[in-house]
Scaffold this motif. Structure first.
Motif, PDB file in Angstrom:
ATOM      1  N   ILE A  52       0.835  -1.190   0.000  1.00 29.57           N
ATOM      2  CA  ILE A  52       0.000   0.000   0.000  1.00 29.57           C
ATOM      3  C   ILE A  52       0.871   1.241   0.000  1.00 29.57           C
ATOM      4  CG2 ILE A  52      -1.488   1.378   1.496  1.00 29.57           C
ATOM      5  CD1 ILE A  52      -2.866  -1.136   2.276  1.00 29.57           C
ATOM      6  N   TYR A  78       3.848   1.633   2.565  1.00 29.81           N
ATOM      7  CA  TYR A  78       3.594   0.450   3.381  1.00 29.81           C
ATOM      8  C   TYR A  78       3.738  -0.765   2.489  1.00 29.81           C
ATOM      9  CZ  TYR A  78       0.542  -2.962   5.701  1.00 29.81           C
ATOM     10  OH  TYR A  78       0.019  -4.089   6.258  1.00 29.81           O
ATOM     11  N   ASP A  80       4.189  -5.201   2.276  1.00 26.31           N
ATOM     12  CA  ASP A  80       4.085  -6.482   2.967  1.00 26.31           C
ATOM     13  C   ASP A  80       4.772  -7.517   2.086  1.00 26.31           C
ATOM     14  OD1 ASP A  80       3.373  -8.649   4.437  1.00 26.31           O
ATOM     15  OD2 ASP A  80       1.322  -8.725   3.707  1.00 26.31           O
ATOM     16  N   ILE A  83       7.763 -12.463   4.829  1.00 32.32           N
ATOM     17  CA  ILE A  83       6.877 -13.274   5.667  1.00 32.32           C
ATOM     18  C   ILE A  83       7.255 -13.214   7.142  1.00 32.32           C
ATOM     19  CG2 ILE A  83       8.141 -15.461   5.424  1.00 32.32           C
ATOM     20  CD1 ILE A  83       5.081 -16.549   4.995  1.00 32.32           C
ATOM     21  N   ILE A  84       8.487 -12.867   7.439  1.00 34.47           N
ATOM     22  CA  ILE A  84       8.874 -12.807   8.853  1.00 34.47           C
ATOM     23  C   ILE A  84       8.732 -11.398   9.421  1.00 34.47           C
ATOM     24  CG2 ILE A  84      10.388 -14.820   8.751  1.00 34.47           C
ATOM     25  CD1 ILE A  84      12.752 -12.856   8.649  1.00 34.47           C
ATOM     26  N   ARG A  85       8.235 -10.476   8.634  1.00 35.45           N
ATOM     27  CA  ARG A  85       7.929  -9.139   9.157  1.00 35.45           C
ATOM     28  C   ARG A  85       6.458  -8.874   8.913  1.00 35.45           C
ATOM     29  NH1 ARG A  85      11.853  -5.290  10.214  1.00 35.45           N
ATOM     30  NH2 ARG A  85      10.284  -3.695   9.964  1.00 35.45           N
ATOM     31  N   LEU A  86       5.821  -8.233   9.867  1.00 36.80           N
ATOM     32  CA  LEU A  86       4.404  -7.917   9.689  1.00 36.80           C
ATOM     33  C   LEU A  86       4.229  -6.897   8.573  1.00 36.80           C
ATOM     34  CD1 LEU A  86       1.657  -8.557  10.794  1.00 36.80           C
ATOM     35  CD2 LEU A  86       1.927  -6.718  12.445  1.00 36.80           C
ATOM     36  N   TYR A  87       5.090  -5.908   8.559  1.00 37.30           N
ATOM     37  CA  TYR A  87       5.026  -4.896   7.509  1.00 37.30           C
ATOM     38  C   TYR A  87       6.303  -4.078   7.516  1.00 37.30           C
ATOM     39  CZ  TYR A  87       3.684  -2.155  11.587  1.00 37.30           C
ATOM     40  OH  TYR A  87       3.656  -1.589  12.836  1.00 37.30           O
ATOM     41  N   VAL A 244     -12.993   6.718  -5.393  1.00 40.36           N
ATOM     42  CA  VAL A 244     -12.632   5.342  -5.095  1.00 40.36           C
ATOM     43  C   VAL A 244     -12.585   4.586  -6.412  1.00 40.36           C
ATOM     44  CG1 VAL A 244     -13.312   3.263  -3.868  1.00 40.36           C
ATOM     45  CG2 VAL A 244     -13.819   5.487  -2.884  1.00 40.36           C
ATOM     46  N   PHE A 270      -6.496  -1.259  -5.933  1.00 41.60           N
ATOM     47  CA  PHE A 270      -7.498  -0.204  -5.781  1.00 41.60           C
ATOM     48  C   PHE A 270      -6.839   1.099  -5.371  1.00 41.60           C
ATOM     49  CE2 PHE A 270      -7.375  -0.180  -1.197  1.00 41.60           C
ATOM     50  CZ  PHE A 270      -7.131  -1.487  -0.840  1.00 41.60           C
ATOM     51  N   VAL A 272      -7.746   5.045  -3.487  1.00 46.38           N
ATOM     52  CA  VAL A 272      -8.661   5.944  -2.775  1.00 46.38           C
ATOM     53  C   VAL A 272      -8.005   7.323  -2.741  1.00 46.38           C
ATOM     54  CG1 VAL A 272      -9.863   6.407  -0.619  1.00 46.38           C
ATOM     55  CG2 VAL A 272      -9.512   4.054  -1.333  1.00 46.38           C
ATOM     56  N   LEU A 297      -4.242   6.864  -1.546  1.00 45.71           N
ATOM     57  CA  LEU A 297      -3.787   5.534  -1.160  1.00 45.71           C
ATOM     58  C   LEU A 297      -3.902   4.601  -2.366  1.00 45.71           C
ATOM     59  CD1 LEU A 297      -4.614   3.664   2.058  1.00 45.71           C
ATOM     60  CD2 LEU A 297      -5.070   2.540  -0.089  1.00 45.71           C
ATOM     61  N   TYR A 299      -3.306   0.569  -3.485  1.00 45.63           N
ATOM     62  CA  TYR A 299      -2.917  -0.810  -3.196  1.00 45.63           C
ATOM     63  C   TYR A 299      -2.705  -1.494  -4.535  1.00 45.63           C
ATOM     64  CZ  TYR A 299      -2.809  -5.605  -1.737  1.00 45.63           C
ATOM     65  OH  TYR A 299      -2.404  -6.889  -1.528  1.00 45.63           O
ATOM     66  N   ALA A 301      -1.449  -5.104  -6.162  1.00 48.10           N
ATOM     67  CA  ALA A 301      -1.043  -6.484  -5.895  1.00 48.10           C
ATOM     68  C   ALA A 301       0.306  -6.783  -6.556  1.00 48.10           C
ATOM     69  CB  ALA A 301      -2.094  -7.447  -6.410  1.00 48.10           C
TER      70      ALA A 301
END
Lengths: 334, 271
Positions: A52, A78, A80, A83-87, A244, A270, A272, A297, A299, A301
């Motif tokens: 994001i 932001y 992601d 896998i071993i970090r949340l963000y 949006v 998406f 916003v 914002l 996002y 993929a």
């Protein structure tokens, strides 16, 4: 006769901008020689390469009088990806200035300074020049609108960019964009795999507007920063102070750097865009200090993370407002 | 009769607690929020050292039109830090999911509303598929509201198909009843059967912008959350000055019509 005069003006503007771009290159060399290679700029849009991205930006003001606007927003990146970090998170303060010189001329500059950096490159700890550009907008006959921009853009690109928009009827508009850009040597590590050297890019597309639902569809395709080709479809619902939308991308397999993709062609996400008050200014002031007027914002993929990358030529560019004063679509309600 | 609906709040979409409904909000709206999930509502595949755990979700959902709603959300996952078995335990990862629902049939006097929906329908992985669609499920739901003695009752029925084996306990016919008291319609009491347990709860929209939900799974175990509700007004529909759209084609037509009108007027004058 008048149209020819405008065209000559446009050519003159292009020459001035090329000169500006070349001078920017000279400046970069100096900085590199000072050993500041870790000082890198962070693009203001879609810069969270795998997750994001959000930012505050502002509308483009196109007045006849000269206005200087000083504003400050924030970039939230932001991602992601691990896998071993949340963000991973990055918050950049992005103070900027826009000088609307009148008659379609505009100068913009923006600084970027990280106030929070969790997991992003350490090069963000330095304040950086995020953008510095000069632009000229022209309105020609038959609703042809042109905008020439030169200077340093987002995603650490500098060069020249030309946009064209032509509303054909109340629901249909054609648009195109051509640019020649190079990577700034002071770019951040996140952009290290992107194309270096002068790269021509260009897209062409069409916008469709349904006034009853304030809904817009956009189709575009072309060549992007990393020398890749692709096409994109977008759908936006525009509300009074918010837009949006969703987008889908189809692109060639990415094979241009060591980070190759052999399977992924599709991507989507998406967006916003929220406007932040005050939405309008009634009084004319020569110098205006204000907050950034929107929060954006995205996002994405991002099936491979390097395809269909675009740069922005305005520090507050967003998908809600057109970069030219076009009385079409959302431009009707500006 | 349509009512302003509340959310199946753990992932932000309209619904009951763990059961979808066919309700949609009456205006374009977005929801952003966080929800605490007790482990009985977490898919069985989410385990650490063989044990299930309580978790949190965050979501962003948008209903741009009366008939469609889309959303993005994630559930936090517990792991050992750096995947080292002796490492500290914490929420070091998350399971992301996209959701969507459309309402092809709107509620009428004698006819219930019908919704087709999917949660975690699409996964992204390097080979184009995801092996962690923990929440993947598809459903069809119907809802009907009845007003009795100024009180509003809602009856909701759904058929749900969960793809992963660990969630089969929620498969099949599920449903619930809602009650909105006459003195405060934004408050809603819920009783539902989610295929495994009977759950009760309540949700409420406060000051138009804040949504709250509290529920008890198996009538014992608490889940709950808070969200921000952002209602939208469509651009140009709020009385702001509308300008006539134009392009060169429109202008050409206008000129042509003006010429045609002038010619007609001239003809009339000649006659």
């Amino acid at each position: 006769m008048g149209e020819g005069k405008e065209m000559r003006k446009g050519i003159l503007v292009l020459i001035v901008m090329l000169a500006t771009a070349l001078s920017a290159n000279a400046g970069i060399t100096e900085l590199r020689n000072c050993g500041a290679t870790e000082l890198r700029n962070h693009g203001t849009t879609e810069s969270g390469d795998y997750g994001i991205t959000a930012e505050k930006g502002d509308s483009v003001t196109q007045g006849k009088k000269s206005v200087v606007e000083v504003f400050c927003g924030a970039d939230l990146s932001y991602s992601d990806t691990n896998i071993i970090r949340l963000y991973n998170a990055l918050i950049n303060l992005t103070p900027g200035v826009r000088w609307n010189m009148g008659k379609g001329w505009m100068t913009t500059a923006q600084l970027s300074y990280a106030v929070l950096n969790l997991g992003y490159s350490s090069s963000y700890k330095y304040p950086r020049l995020g953008m510095a550009a000069v632009s000229k907008e022209l309105s020609l006959k038959k609703d042809n609108h042109l905008k020439f921009t030169a200077g340093l853009f987002t995603r650490d690109r500098y060069g020249v960019d030309v946009r064209w928009m032509m509303p054909v009827c109340s629901w249909f508009m054609l648009q195109a964009r051509v640019g020649v850009t190079n990577m700034w040597w002071l770019s951040v590590k996140e952009h290290a795999f992107e194309t270096k050297g002068w790269t021509p890019t260009g897209t062409i597309g069409a916008n469709f507007w349904i006034d009853k639902w304030a809904t817009e569809f956009r189709l575009s395709g072309g060549r992007y920063i990393n020398e890749d080709y692709g096409m994109e479809g977008e759908a936006y619902c525009h509300f009074n102070h918010c837009s949006v939308g969703a987008f889908a991308q189809y692109h060639e397999l990415y094979r241009h750097t060591t980070l190759k993709s052999y399977t992924n062609r599709f991507s989507g996400g998406f967006r916003v865009v929220m406007m932040i008050p005050p939405y309008k200014y009634k009084k004319y002031r020569k110098v205006r200090v204000r907050p950034a007027s929107n929060f954006r914002l995205t996002y994405n993929a991002q099936s491979d993370g390097y395809s269909m990358k675009k740069y922005h030529t305005d520090p507050e560019e967003n998908e809600r407002e057109y970069q030219m004063d076009v009385k079409w679509g959302t431009g009707l309600y500006r | 009769m349509m009512l302003s609906a509340s959310a199946q709040q753990y992932y932000g979409m309209n619904g009951l607690i763990n059961v979808p409904s066919a309700d949609m909000d009456t205006v374009p709206v977005a929801h952003i929020g966080a929800h605490y999930l007790n482990k009985r509502m977490v898919p069985d595949m989410m385990k650490l050292d063989g044990k299930k755990y309580n978790s949190w979700t965050n979501y962003l959902t948008v209903q741009p039109f009366r008939w469609i709603e889309v959303g993005y959300g994630y559930t936090l996952q517990k792991f050992h830090q750096d995947r080292i078995p002796t490492g500290k335990v914490g929420f070091y990862s998350k399971d992301r999911y996209f959701s969507g629902r459309i309402q092809p049939v709107r509620e009428k006097k004698w006819w219930p509303s019908v919704v087709l929906g999917a949660q975690d329908a699409w996964g992204s992985y390097d080979k184009g598929h995801s092996e962690s669609n923990f929440y993947q499920n598809f459903y069809i739901a119907a809802s009907k509201h009845v007003d009795l003695w100024k009180q509003s009752f809602g009856f909701h029925l759904a058929y749900r198909y969960w793809k992963l084996k660990g969630n089969k306990r929620w498969n099949g016919v599920v449903g619930g009843i809602t009650y909105q008291p006459s003195f405060y319609k934004p408050l809603r009491f819920i009783g539902e059967y989610d295929g495994q347990y009977a759950n009760i709860g309540a949700d409420c929209t406060l000051w138009r912008y804040v949504t709250l939900q509290a529920s008890l799974q198996k009538c014992k175990y608490f889940s709950g959350g808070i969200g921000i509700r952002v209602p939208f007004v469509r651009m140009g529909h709020s009385g702001t000055a509308e300008q006539r759209p134009h392009g060169f084609w429109d202008k050409w037509k206008e000129r042509k019509e003006a010429k045609h009108g002038k010619a007609q007027r001239d003809e009339e004058i000649i006659k």
